[in-house]
Design an enzyme around this catalytic site. Structure first.
Site, PDB file in Angstrom:
ATOM      1  N   CYS A 164       1.403   0.202  13.291  1.00  0.00           N
ATOM      2  CA  CYS A 164      -0.051   0.219  13.495  1.00  0.00           C
ATOM      3  C   CYS A 164      -0.377  -0.217  14.915  1.00  0.00           C
ATOM      4  CB  CYS A 164      -0.769  -0.662  12.470  1.00  0.00           C
ATOM      5  SG  CYS A 164      -0.269  -2.397  12.472  1.00  0.00           S
ATOM      6  N   GLY A 220       0.793  -1.230   0.000  1.00  0.00           N
ATOM      7  CA  GLY A 220       0.000   0.000   0.000  1.00  0.00           C
ATOM      8  C   GLY A 220       0.820   1.271   0.000  1.00  0.00           C
TER       9      GLY A 220
END
Length: 461
Positions: free
Chosen positions: A395, A278
């Site tokens: 994250c 991504g």
């Protein structure tokens, strides 16, 4: 919908497999559903919802089962425990399933699994839960952190150690807000490919709105105007534009990494832990197809995923390489204008999307991951050319993996923090730490996953 008994058996097989410590991944659900791709969308949705929901609410379900069973869950055979969890989940959290059906189908499954002598036990436990679900004796909030941690753990199905850690760091109300956010339904957030002009984008959005019998809802994200939120998509792979590489699924918090970096035309970018690709793809868009992006990950399997996404998105300036980030590559020294270090972490910020994380992570893992991150940083920091940028991100919401690592980098290597306040979305410019080169986004704070981002510039030699 196909035969409910068979659908429940498929969900049960998934849950039993995920009890194996080596297979505790939500990808198990995807793999099994891919195997049953011939099922209609409603049937696959039922399996996915039941399996994921049972995993997500596991701690709560075990508490309730223990309230009504003389045999503790720790002493139960795995298939029986999974049957009870699945039955209890339907009774407590699936209003569309009658309690009687949840009980009866659980009893049938017990027989299918050849536990004939336990059919009466399963029936009795689940019928009691169904009859007394409004009178369950839940833990009280209390005044001490011990009682509050117990309450938060059971009511929101999060590990007690995590409740204790966040209570110490963020207090009761903030911890409860984050746990609540994990349990809320979330839209799928996508980023459209740069190559789409206004006319092509309008045409695609029109097709997307007609998909899934017109049920898909679309909304522009409040933070990033190029991000779109999709609801009621069922399987994103069947949404118009996916196969043609018109969009990439990515949370806004992850998009922010490349939004905050300084990409210049013809720049050289290295992404050291790139799968599924991504950020590499976003960097390519920011470079407007110029320059070069080296997207690396440790295994050929991970690189295969990156390559598939690069090919689907029709991007030509990304080179995918299998390379262990913990091994220094002298060929990359002083080359990167931007180094993307989105490193392996405990994932505590994305539990809402990946509830299996709480089955796989513990307090010890956080310190182990901190050491792994530092091992990678030690190997790759010199890839940044003097004056270049390192984007360090995770994250997770753990100071050991985030703020402590930034402090460690600044102490040991020639980097300085970059104030990126003016690059943040308007709603986020009140985050004071952006002046010090980093932000910790808490889960749900801006409607996004929990995420940590630091921007560091290598000092000129």
């Amino acid at each position: 919908m196909a035969d409910n008994v068979n659908l429940r058996k498929i969900a049960l097989d998934i849950l039993i497999e995920m009890e194996d410590i080596e297979k505790r991944q939500l990808s198990t659900i995807k793999r099994v559903l891919d195997h049953y791709d011939y099922l209609d969308a409603q049937s696959k949705s039922f399996i996915k919802y039941l399996a994921e929901g049972t995993v997500e609410r596991k701690i709560t379900l075990d508490y309730v089962i223990n309230e009504f069973s003389k045999t503790p869950t720790t002493k139960m055979a795995v298939p029986i425990l999974c049957i009870l969890r699945m039955g209890a989940y339907q009774i407590l959290f699936m209003n569309s399933v009658p309690d009687s059906a949840a009980v009866n189908e659980a009893v049938k499954l017990t027989g299918k699994m050849h536990f004939f002598g336990l059919k009466g036990f399963v029936n009795a436990v689940l019928r009691n839960i169904a009859r007394k679900k409004e009178k369950i004796s839940w833990p009280s909030v209390g005044e001490s952190n011990e009682s509050r941690a117990e309450y938060l753990s059971v009511r929101y199905s999060e590990p007690k150690w995590l409740a204790e850690m966040w209570l110490n760091d963020y207090g009761f109300e903030k911890t409860r807000e984050m746990f609540r956010f994990f349990l809320k339904p979330r839209p799928v957030t996508i980023r459209f490919a740069r190559r789409l002009d206004a006319e092509a984008l309008k045409e695609l959005i029109g097709r997307m709105k007609k998909a899934n019998n017109g049920k898909i809802e679309m909304k522009v994200n409040d933070l990033l105007p190029y991000a779109m939120e999709l609801s009621h998509t069922d399987n994103i792979r069947y949404v118009p534009g996916f196969d043609e590489g018109a969009f990439f699924v990515q949370d806004v918090s992850s998009m922010l990494v490349c939004d905050l970096a300084d990409f210049k035309r013809d720049g050289f970018v290295i992404d050291v832990c790139a799968a599924p690709g991504g950020k590499s793809l976003h960097a390519s868009d920011k470079l407007k197809g110029t320059g070069r992006v080296i997207a690396r990950d440790i295994s050929e399997n991970k690189c295969m995923v990156i390559r598939e996404n690069v090919q689907r998105m029709r991007v030509e300036n990304i080179v995918v390489e299998a390379y262990d980030a913990e091994k220094h590559d002298t060929n990359m020294e002083n080359k990167a204008d931007v180094l993307l270090c989105d490193l392996p972490c405990s994932g505590l910020g994305v539990i809402g999307r990946k509830p299996d994380i709480k089955m796989n992570t513990g307090e010890d893992a956080i310190l182990n991951l901190q050491q792994k991150q530092r091992s990678i940083l030690e190997a790759v920091w010199s890839y940044v050319k003097p004056g270049g940028i390192m984007m360090f991100s995770t994250c997770t919401v753990a100071k050991e993996e985030n703020e402590d690592n930034v402090e460690w980098i600044l102490k040991n290597y020639p980097f300085e923090p970059v104030d990126f306040t003016d690059k943040l979305p308007e709603k986020m410019r009140n985050i004071e730490t952006a002046k010090n080169g980093y932000i910790q986004i808490l889960p749900g704070e801006y409607g996004t996953d929990g995420f940590f981002i630091a921007k560091l510039r290598r000092k000129d030699d």
